[in-house]
Design a protein around this motif. Structure first.
Motif, PDB file in Angstrom:
ATOM      1  N   ALA A  44      72.424  33.657   5.454  1.00  0.00           N
ATOM      2  CA  ALA A  44      73.084  34.744   6.184  1.00  0.00           C
ATOM      3  C   ALA A  44      73.255  34.360   7.657  1.00  0.00           C
ATOM      4  O   ALA A  44      74.299  34.661   8.266  1.00  0.00           O
ATOM      5  CB  ALA A  44      72.270  36.025   6.055  1.00  0.00           C
ATOM      6  N   HIS A  45      72.259  33.700   8.235  1.00  0.00           N
ATOM      7  CA  HIS A  45      72.366  33.275   9.635  1.00  0.00           C
ATOM      8  C   HIS A  45      73.529  32.299   9.817  1.00  0.00           C
ATOM      9  O   HIS A  45      74.319  32.434  10.767  1.00  0.00           O
ATOM     10  CB  HIS A  45      71.064  32.616  10.080  1.00  0.00           C
ATOM     11  CG  HIS A  45      71.181  31.851  11.361  1.00  0.00           C
ATOM     12  ND1 HIS A  45      71.425  32.456  12.572  1.00  0.00           N
ATOM     13  CD2 HIS A  45      71.119  30.505  11.616  1.00  0.00           C
ATOM     14  CE1 HIS A  45      71.506  31.534  13.524  1.00  0.00           C
ATOM     15  NE2 HIS A  45      71.321  30.345  12.980  1.00  0.00           N
ATOM     16  N   PRO A  59      72.885  33.914  -7.679  1.00  0.00           N
ATOM     17  CA  PRO A  59      71.706  34.770  -7.481  1.00  0.00           C
ATOM     18  C   PRO A  59      71.169  34.730  -6.053  1.00  0.00           C
ATOM     19  O   PRO A  59      70.725  35.751  -5.511  1.00  0.00           O
ATOM     20  CB  PRO A  59      70.691  34.201  -8.478  1.00  0.00           C
ATOM     21  CG  PRO A  59      71.512  33.538  -9.531  1.00  0.00           C
ATOM     22  CD  PRO A  59      72.681  32.959  -8.798  1.00  0.00           C
ATOM     23  N   ARG A  60      71.195  33.555  -5.432  1.00  0.00           N
ATOM     24  CA  ARG A  60      70.678  33.457  -4.071  1.00  0.00           C
ATOM     25  C   ARG A  60      71.588  34.165  -3.076  1.00  0.00           C
ATOM     26  O   ARG A  60      71.151  34.626  -2.021  1.00  0.00           O
ATOM     27  CB  ARG A  60      70.497  31.995  -3.678  1.00  0.00           C
ATOM     28  CG  ARG A  60      69.442  31.824  -2.584  1.00  0.00           C
ATOM     29  CD  ARG A  60      69.254  30.397  -2.145  1.00  0.00           C
ATOM     30  NE  ARG A  60      69.110  29.457  -3.235  1.00  0.00           N
ATOM     31  CZ  ARG A  60      69.043  28.155  -3.071  1.00  0.00           C
ATOM     32  NH1 ARG A  60      69.108  27.640  -1.841  1.00  0.00           N
ATOM     33  NH2 ARG A  60      68.920  27.339  -4.095  1.00  0.00           N
ATOM     34  N   LEU A  61      72.873  34.240  -3.398  1.00  0.00           N
ATOM     35  CA  LEU A  61      73.819  34.885  -2.503  1.00  0.00           C
ATOM     36  C   LEU A  61      73.864  36.400  -2.674  1.00  0.00           C
ATOM     37  O   LEU A  61      74.394  37.099  -1.805  1.00  0.00           O
ATOM     38  CB  LEU A  61      75.221  34.309  -2.727  1.00  0.00           C
ATOM     39  CG  LEU A  61      75.465  32.899  -2.190  1.00  0.00           C
ATOM     40  CD1 LEU A  61      76.800  32.365  -2.693  1.00  0.00           C
ATOM     41  CD2 LEU A  61      75.440  32.903  -0.663  1.00  0.00           C
ATOM     42  N   ALA A  62      73.308  36.895  -3.782  1.00  0.00           N
ATOM     43  CA  ALA A  62      73.383  38.332  -4.066  1.00  0.00           C
ATOM     44  C   ALA A  62      72.899  39.196  -2.903  1.00  0.00           C
ATOM     45  O   ALA A  62      73.573  40.169  -2.527  1.00  0.00           O
ATOM     46  CB  ALA A  62      72.613  38.647  -5.344  1.00  0.00           C
ATOM     47  N   PRO A  63      71.740  38.888  -2.281  1.00  0.00           N
ATOM     48  CA  PRO A  63      71.305  39.736  -1.153  1.00  0.00           C
ATOM     49  C   PRO A  63      72.036  39.455   0.156  1.00  0.00           C
ATOM     50  O   PRO A  63      71.826  40.166   1.135  1.00  0.00           O
ATOM     51  CB  PRO A  63      69.815  39.388  -1.020  1.00  0.00           C
ATOM     52  CG  PRO A  63      69.687  38.000  -1.542  1.00  0.00           C
ATOM     53  CD  PRO A  63      70.704  37.887  -2.636  1.00  0.00           C
ATOM     54  N   VAL A  64      72.894  38.424   0.161  1.00  0.00           N
ATOM     55  CA  VAL A  64      73.584  38.024   1.387  1.00  0.00           C
ATOM     56  C   VAL A  64      74.970  38.651   1.485  1.00  0.00           C
ATOM     57  O   VAL A  64      75.357  39.191   2.529  1.00  0.00           O
ATOM     58  CB  VAL A  64      73.698  36.482   1.460  1.00  0.00           C
ATOM     59  CG1 VAL A  64      74.536  36.055   2.663  1.00  0.00           C
ATOM     60  CG2 VAL A  64      72.325  35.847   1.499  1.00  0.00           C
ATOM     61  N   ARG A  97      65.083  27.939  15.047  1.00  0.00           N
ATOM     62  CA  ARG A  97      66.206  28.399  14.250  1.00  0.00           C
ATOM     63  C   ARG A  97      67.366  27.417  14.369  1.00  0.00           C
ATOM     64  O   ARG A  97      67.655  26.898  15.447  1.00  0.00           O
ATOM     65  CB  ARG A  97      66.641  29.779  14.716  1.00  0.00           C
ATOM     66  CG  ARG A  97      67.490  30.511  13.682  1.00  0.00           C
ATOM     67  CD  ARG A  97      67.702  31.951  14.067  1.00  0.00           C
ATOM     68  NE  ARG A  97      68.137  32.726  12.911  1.00  0.00           N
ATOM     69  CZ  ARG A  97      68.489  34.005  12.975  1.00  0.00           C
ATOM     70  NH1 ARG A  97      68.431  34.647  14.136  1.00  0.00           N
ATOM     71  NH2 ARG A  97      68.859  34.652  11.887  1.00  0.00           N
ATOM     72  N   ALA A  98      68.025  27.169  13.252  1.00  0.00           N
ATOM     73  CA  ALA A  98      69.096  26.181  13.208  1.00  0.00           C
ATOM     74  C   ALA A  98      70.229  26.545  14.157  1.00  0.00           C
ATOM     75  O   ALA A  98      70.643  27.699  14.239  1.00  0.00           O
ATOM     76  CB  ALA A  98      69.620  26.056  11.783  1.00  0.00           C
TER      77      ALA A  98
END
Length: 507
Positions: free
Chosen positions: A95-96, A114-119, A174-175
């Motif tokens: 998300a960042h 699945p990993r993108l679902a909350p994003v 943080r990146a």
């Protein structure tokens, strides 16, 4: 033509060598440069139909594949900015990247849904597209309309325009997004071709992820620029890598010490035909002597180098011919790049004197995305990039790395540079990984600890470590503790996340 960026490369290669093999992927048939370019044209058309234009950001989350590279070149055709997303990131980190880059479109492999679902829904990204045929609730790249004539797409693109935003590995926080221009990516490819003798008949096996700047800037791009062949591996597996070298008669291979060690330790190592390999490059850290020995026994020598995301990434190169003569060095500056070492006053340091490494050249990035103050702090008054790394130049101009400014250990007023100790400990039989960190100490301020991984059945303790180092380094550099762990936390590029280790063991 107003396009003077990397977006023209595939159309030019289609014109000059349409039937030459560009890509080999999985078990499917080889992809020619004509097919490679046609695929990039189609993705450019899809993106344009989604409203992408010059200056917009397009993110890609996926493993090595033809679609990854076609998306990059298709994005470049539009004058848009490619944002490769590290596949190991957690949802908040993804998300960042999407929010910070302002990605208008995200393309992703189906396995990452699945990993993108909350994003999705929490970021400003307007369109999310899955590669392949798609799903019932998400459009697929293969079925989206791509009916824009690529000949109608000719934006004004100069070498100074942004081509990609590559997010740093985040070992110190943080990146940050490093903005690499079309010129940066072109010049790092040229430097690689010149210093590593890349030729059009080369076959390069890509075992490292393309979202990492080294694989992209010094792996894929110079190979494409020369019209050579890329064998794309979805992910690294040592036995399969050995099999692919033999099957496709691979000539070029790049990796980090860990990957080379894993191949040399594999049961198929001795029986695999490695006779076609002529170019092995290693980055991330110095190659331990035991790995050099294992490969030299097979008639293979390493080129090594130094760089970072901000230099696209190549800054220096050590030729295979000098690997032994200058063991421990990362080499000379790349052909079109310059490197210097400065003291605490910012003056050039004398040969053999440790100072901060600074770099200039057409491969040095334009700055950090949306971080003007951070960008300004990263450059000297006369325009050299401040790496934050410590090193020294020998009398012949060869660069030696001694560590990060933030990783340097100050024990009783003495400076300790972890790479010196790590390289020596890497010589121990059975040791598979080493990180030396500073741990607070009431008497000395800091003392070194060695955090290590070892092969099953190997016994390594503090006595073994100190005995191995005794007489090779000053006694104040000897670790005061040894901790054996199952694995070291690493970035996608293979670098150890020492901040994580300090948080865990440093109190």
């Amino acid at each position: 033509m107003h396009q003077h960026g990397i977006g023209t490369w595939l159309s030019r290669r289609r014109r000059t060598a349409p039937d030459r093999i560009a890509l080999v992927y999985g078990e499917q048939s080889a992809i020619t440069y004509r097919q490679f370019a046609d695929g990039a044209d189609r993705i450019a058309a899809v993106l344009r139909n989604l409203g992408v234009g010059k200056g917009d950001s397009v993110a890609y989350l996926g493993e090595n594949s033809p679609e990854f590279l076609q998306t990059m070149f298709g994005t470049a055709q539009l004058g848009a900015v490619f944002v490769p997303v590290n596949t190991r990131l957690a949802p908040p980190e993804i998300a960042h990247v999407l929010t910070d880059s302002g990605a208008a479109v995200l393309l992703h492999d189906p396995e990452f849904a699945p990993r993108l679902a909350p994003v999705v829904g929490t970021v400003p990204t307007r369109h999310v597209v899955v590669t392949g045929a798609g799903t019932t609730d998400r459009p697929g790249l293969d079925v989206l309309p791509g009916d824009v004539d690529p000949d109608d797409v000719d934006p004004d693109v100069t070498p100074d325009d942004p081509a990609a935003i590559i997010y740093t590995s985040g070992t110190t926080g943080r990146a940050k997004g490093a903005v690499l221009t079309h010129g940066n990516l072109t010049w790092v490819a040229i430097n690689t071709i010149v210093d590593y003798d890349v030729v059009s008949t080369d076959v390069a096996l890509m075992i490292s992820p393309l979202f990492h700047v080294a694989s992209l800037g010094m792996g894929a791009l110079p190979v494409v620029l020369k019209g050579a062949t890329l064998v794309l591996e979805k992910r690294f597996e040592p036995g399969r890598a050995l099999a692919q070298i033999q099957r496709h008669r691979v000539t070029m291979l790049s990796g980090v010490p860990t990957t080379y060690q894993m191949m040399a330790d594999h049961p198929d190592w001795a029986s695999t035909d490695l006779s076609t390999l002529t170019k092995l490059t290693c980055g991330g850290s110095a190659v331990p002597t035991r790995i050099l020995n294992a490969y030299e026994e097979r008639g293979l020598s390493f080129s090594q180098g130094y760089g970072m995301t901000e230099t696209s990434p190549g800054a220096t190169a050590l030729s295979a011919a000098m690997t032994r003569a200058k063991q421990g060095s990362v080499g000379l500056p790349h052909f079109f790049t310059d490197v210097r070492v400065t003291d605490e006053r910012g003056e050039p340091a004398a040969a053999g004197t440790v100072g901060e490494i600074e770099i200039t050249g057409p491969n040095v990035f334009a700055g950090y995305h949306r971080l003007p103050e951070e960008t300004a702090r990263s450059f000297t008054a006369d325009g050299w990039f401040r790496s934050g790394d410590l090193g020294y130049l020998d009398a012949d101009g060869y660069l030696y790395i001694v560590g990060r400014l933030k990783d340097m250990i100050i024990s009783g007023g003495e400076n300790i540079y972890p790479p010196e100790i790590e390289l020596l400990l890497g010589e121990l039989d059975g040791v598979t990984g080493v990180a030396v960190i500073g741990v607070p100490d009431p008497q000395w301020g800091e003392v070194p600890w060695a955090i290590m991984t070892v092969r099953e059945g190997t016994h390594v303790d503090l006595d073994v470590v100190r005995a191995h180092l005794d007489g090779k380094v000053a006694r104040y550099k000897l670790p005061k503790n040894v901790v054996i762990v199952t694995e070291l936390p690493r970035t996608a590029s293979g670098k150890v996340r020492k901040a994580d280790l300090r948080a865990r063991f440093g109190g």
